[in-house]
Design a protein around this motif. Sequence first.
Motif, PDB file in Angstrom:
ATOM      1  N   LYS A 116      -5.855  53.399 -30.175  1.00 16.75           N
ATOM      2  CA  LYS A 116      -6.366  53.573 -28.812  1.00 16.75           C
ATOM      3  C   LYS A 116      -5.304  53.127 -27.814  1.00 16.75           C
ATOM      4  CE  LYS A 116     -10.639  54.316 -30.297  1.00 16.75           C
ATOM      5  NZ  LYS A 116     -11.169  55.604 -30.431  1.00 16.75           N
ATOM      6  N   LYS A 117      -4.961  53.998 -26.878  1.00 20.85           N
ATOM      7  CA  LYS A 117      -3.977  53.657 -25.854  1.00 20.85           C
ATOM      8  C   LYS A 117      -4.502  52.574 -24.918  1.00 20.85           C
ATOM      9  CE  LYS A 117      -1.584  58.076 -25.678  1.00 20.85           C
ATOM     10  NZ  LYS A 117      -1.253  59.253 -24.857  1.00 20.85           N
ATOM     11  N   LYS A 118      -5.799  52.485 -24.825  1.00 16.96           N
ATOM     12  CA  LYS A 118      -6.410  51.468 -23.960  1.00 16.96           C
ATOM     13  C   LYS A 118      -5.988  50.064 -24.405  1.00 16.96           C
ATOM     14  CE  LYS A 118     -10.981  50.039 -22.379  1.00 16.96           C
ATOM     15  NZ  LYS A 118     -12.424  50.263 -22.522  1.00 16.96           N
ATOM     16  N   GLY A 119      -5.824  49.844 -25.702  1.00 15.26           N
ATOM     17  CA  GLY A 119      -5.387  48.549 -26.216  1.00 15.26           C
ATOM     18  C   GLY A 119      -3.996  48.177 -25.731  1.00 15.26           C
ATOM     19  N   ILE A 120      -3.107  49.163 -25.646  1.00 16.90           N
ATOM     20  CA  ILE A 120      -1.754  48.904 -25.158  1.00 16.90           C
ATOM     21  C   ILE A 120      -1.794  48.548 -23.671  1.00 16.90           C
ATOM     22  CG2 ILE A 120       0.514  49.943 -24.767  1.00 16.90           C
ATOM     23  CD1 ILE A 120      -0.009  51.598 -27.313  1.00 16.90           C
ATOM     24  N   SER A 121      -2.617  49.254 -22.915  1.00 17.32           N
ATOM     25  CA  SER A 121      -2.735  48.962 -21.483  1.00 17.32           C
ATOM     26  C   SER A 121      -3.275  47.562 -21.251  1.00 17.32           C
ATOM     27  CB  SER A 121      -3.649  49.991 -20.816  1.00 17.32           C
ATOM     28  OG  SER A 121      -3.146  51.288 -20.987  1.00 17.32           O
ATOM     29  N   ILE A 122      -4.279  47.179 -22.016  1.00 17.51           N
ATOM     30  CA  ILE A 122      -4.850  45.831 -21.890  1.00 17.51           C
ATOM     31  C   ILE A 122      -3.808  44.783 -22.252  1.00 17.51           C
ATOM     32  CG2 ILE A 122      -6.571  44.248 -22.839  1.00 17.51           C
ATOM     33  CD1 ILE A 122      -8.444  46.666 -23.132  1.00 17.51           C
ATOM     34  N   ALA A 123      -3.076  45.019 -23.332  1.00 18.01           N
ATOM     35  CA  ALA A 123      -2.065  44.052 -23.774  1.00 18.01           C
ATOM     36  C   ALA A 123      -0.960  43.885 -22.734  1.00 18.01           C
ATOM     37  CB  ALA A 123      -1.471  44.491 -25.116  1.00 18.01           C
ATOM     38  N   LEU A 124      -0.508  44.981 -22.138  1.00 15.23           N
ATOM     39  CA  LEU A 124       0.531  44.886 -21.116  1.00 15.23           C
ATOM     40  C   LEU A 124       0.013  44.144 -19.878  1.00 15.23           C
ATOM     41  CD1 LEU A 124       2.193  48.422 -21.384  1.00 15.23           C
ATOM     42  CD2 LEU A 124       3.115  46.236 -22.149  1.00 15.23           C
ATOM     43  N   GLY A 125      -1.228  44.422 -19.506  1.00 14.84           N
ATOM     44  CA  GLY A 125      -1.835  43.705 -18.377  1.00 14.84           C
ATOM     45  C   GLY A 125      -1.960  42.215 -18.648  1.00 14.84           C
ATOM     46  N   LEU A 126      -2.301  41.866 -19.871  1.00 16.74           N
ATOM     47  CA  LEU A 126      -2.415  40.448 -20.236  1.00 16.74           C
ATOM     48  C   LEU A 126      -1.056  39.754 -20.238  1.00 16.74           C
ATOM     49  CD1 LEU A 126      -5.068  40.515 -23.096  1.00 16.74           C
ATOM     50  CD2 LEU A 126      -5.322  39.571 -20.805  1.00 16.74           C
ATOM     51  N   LEU A 127      -0.016  40.469 -20.628  1.00 15.92           N
ATOM     52  CA  LEU A 127       1.324  39.877 -20.586  1.00 15.92           C
ATOM     53  C   LEU A 127       1.739  39.551 -19.155  1.00 15.92           C
ATOM     54  CD1 LEU A 127       3.191  42.005 -23.269  1.00 15.92           C
ATOM     55  CD2 LEU A 127       2.815  39.550 -23.327  1.00 15.92           C
ATOM     56  N   VAL A 128       1.451  40.455 -18.237  1.00 16.86           N
ATOM     57  CA  VAL A 128       1.795  40.211 -16.825  1.00 16.86           C
ATOM     58  C   VAL A 128       0.956  39.063 -16.269  1.00 16.86           C
ATOM     59  CG1 VAL A 128       1.698  41.229 -14.508  1.00 16.86           C
ATOM     60  CG2 VAL A 128       2.606  42.552 -16.413  1.00 16.86           C
ATOM     61  N   PHE A 129      -0.352  39.092 -16.538  1.00 16.56           N
ATOM     62  CA  PHE A 129      -1.238  38.046 -16.030  1.00 16.56           C
ATOM     63  C   PHE A 129      -0.891  36.691 -16.647  1.00 16.56           C
ATOM     64  CE2 PHE A 129      -5.256  35.700 -15.709  1.00 16.56           C
ATOM     65  CZ  PHE A 129      -5.475  35.819 -14.342  1.00 16.56           C
ATOM     66  N   GLY A 130      -0.546  36.683 -17.914  1.00 22.75           N
ATOM     67  CA  GLY A 130      -0.168  35.438 -18.584  1.00 22.75           C
ATOM     68  C   GLY A 130       1.092  34.830 -18.016  1.00 22.75           C
ATOM     69  N   TYR A 131       2.022  35.690 -17.574  1.00 21.74           N
ATOM     70  CA  TYR A 131       3.246  35.186 -16.961  1.00 21.74           C
ATOM     71  C   TYR A 131       2.916  34.408 -15.684  1.00 21.74           C
ATOM     72  CZ  TYR A 131       7.684  35.121 -14.475  1.00 21.74           C
ATOM     73  OH  TYR A 131       8.779  34.723 -13.782  1.00 21.74           O
ATOM     74  N   PHE A 132       2.038  34.968 -14.858  1.00 23.61           N
ATOM     75  CA  PHE A 132       1.679  34.296 -13.612  1.00 23.61           C
ATOM     76  C   PHE A 132       0.731  33.126 -13.836  1.00 23.61           C
ATOM     77  CE2 PHE A 132       3.067  38.456 -11.972  1.00 23.61           C
ATOM     78  CZ  PHE A 132       4.079  37.994 -11.156  1.00 23.61           C
ATOM     79  N   LEU A 133       0.062  33.083 -14.964  1.00 23.17           N
ATOM     80  CA  LEU A 133      -0.805  31.947 -15.289  1.00 23.17           C
ATOM     81  C   LEU A 133       0.028  30.707 -15.618  1.00 23.17           C
ATOM     82  CD1 LEU A 133      -3.774  31.107 -15.732  1.00 23.17           C
ATOM     83  CD2 LEU A 133      -3.481  31.721 -18.123  1.00 23.17           C
ATOM     84  N   ASN A 134       1.303  30.889 -15.933  1.00 22.66           N
ATOM     85  CA  ASN A 134       2.167  29.741 -16.230  1.00 22.66           C
ATOM     86  C   ASN A 134       2.356  28.832 -15.022  1.00 22.66           C
ATOM     87  OD1 ASN A 134       2.627  30.262 -18.930  1.00 22.66           O
ATOM     88  ND2 ASN A 134       4.387  31.571 -18.508  1.00 22.66           N
ATOM     89  N   ILE A 135       2.250  29.360 -13.819  1.00 22.36           N
ATOM     90  CA  ILE A 135       2.445  28.550 -12.609  1.00 22.36           C
ATOM     91  C   ILE A 135       1.380  27.458 -12.513  1.00 22.36           C
ATOM     92  CG2 ILE A 135       2.518  28.593 -10.079  1.00 22.36           C
ATOM     93  CD1 ILE A 135       3.758  31.424 -10.351  1.00 22.36           C
ATOM     94  N   PRO A 136       0.064  27.798 -12.551  1.00 23.44           N
ATOM     95  CA  PRO A 136      -0.921  26.702 -12.496  1.00 23.44           C
ATOM     96  C   PRO A 136      -0.927  25.836 -13.758  1.00 23.44           C
ATOM     97  CG  PRO A 136      -2.045  28.804 -12.688  1.00 23.44           C
ATOM     98  CD  PRO A 136      -0.603  29.098 -12.459  1.00 23.44           C
ATOM     99  N   MET A 137      -0.526  26.409 -14.900  1.00 22.81           N
ATOM    100  CA  MET A 137      -0.450  25.591 -16.114  1.00 22.81           C
ATOM    101  C   MET A 137       0.640  24.533 -15.976  1.00 22.81           C
ATOM    102  SD  MET A 137      -2.755  26.400 -18.348  1.00 22.81           S
ATOM    103  CE  MET A 137      -2.247  26.059 -19.999  1.00 22.81           C
ATOM    104  N   ASN A 138       1.775  24.891 -15.380  1.00 30.89           N
ATOM    105  CA  ASN A 138       2.836  23.911 -15.140  1.00 30.89           C
ATOM    106  C   ASN A 138       2.386  22.860 -14.137  1.00 30.89           C
ATOM    107  OD1 ASN A 138       4.521  25.169 -16.930  1.00 30.89           O
ATOM    108  ND2 ASN A 138       5.803  26.156 -15.387  1.00 30.89           N
ATOM    109  N   MET A 139       1.634  23.291 -13.128  1.00 33.45           N
ATOM    110  CA  MET A 139       1.128  22.331 -12.147  1.00 33.45           C
ATOM    111  C   MET A 139       0.173  21.347 -12.813  1.00 33.45           C
ATOM    112  SD  MET A 139       0.517  24.892  -8.901  1.00 33.45           S
ATOM    113  CE  MET A 139      -0.484  23.726  -8.014  1.00 33.45           C
ATOM    114  N   ALA A 140      -0.700  21.839 -13.693  1.00 33.01           N
ATOM    115  CA  ALA A 140      -1.670  20.973 -14.366  1.00 33.01           C
ATOM    116  C   ALA A 140      -0.977  20.014 -15.330  1.00 33.01           C
ATOM    117  CB  ALA A 140      -2.694  21.813 -15.119  1.00 33.01           C
TER     118      ALA A 140
END
Length: 177
Positions: A116-140
């Motif tokens: 399913k191509k939808k799985g690849i789209s979700i995975a790519l979106g999670l990679l981008v979101f996870g990158y930006f989630l590192n900012i509050p994780m570093n703050m915490a």
Amino acid sequence: MEETPEGAAQEGSTLSGTPSETPTADAGVYQQDPPVVYVKKSPVPIIIGAIYALFQTLAVLASLAVVLGGALLAGFAAEVGEGAAEGGFLLTILGLLSLVLSSIGVYAGVLMIQYKKKGISIALGLLVFGYFLNIPMNMAAGLPVFDGMGFGLLMNGFCGALVAIPLLVSSISEQMD
């Protein structure tokens, strides 16, 4: 069936008469259709999906550890010191967010395994979101906010390229839904 005289017009849509002659071989009626070619599906999406789901399962376990660590920190706030309750609460919230995102990542890996191509789209979106989630994780964690963000961008770019291989290869992309 009613019979009509030879010269009279027929009613309805019935056919009568005898066939004139059989078609010749040149008419193409008896020619075979082109042979059917069966293409074996590529195992690449299965391999990438399994690897992605495996790493996301490890991330689920790490997120559970963060949630439990944050809850313990908030629980022992009086013994640890001032600000520990707020830090523990923030760590627990971020751990829960990571837990949800990692669970969605496991789901994306399963979708990739199912072509399913939808799985690849979700995975790519999670990679981008996870990158930006590192900012509050570093703050915490009390680290500098942008510490390691360049290396994180490089690694997320590598992982994104690895996950996108089934979309980039046209023969594999055609096999996916």
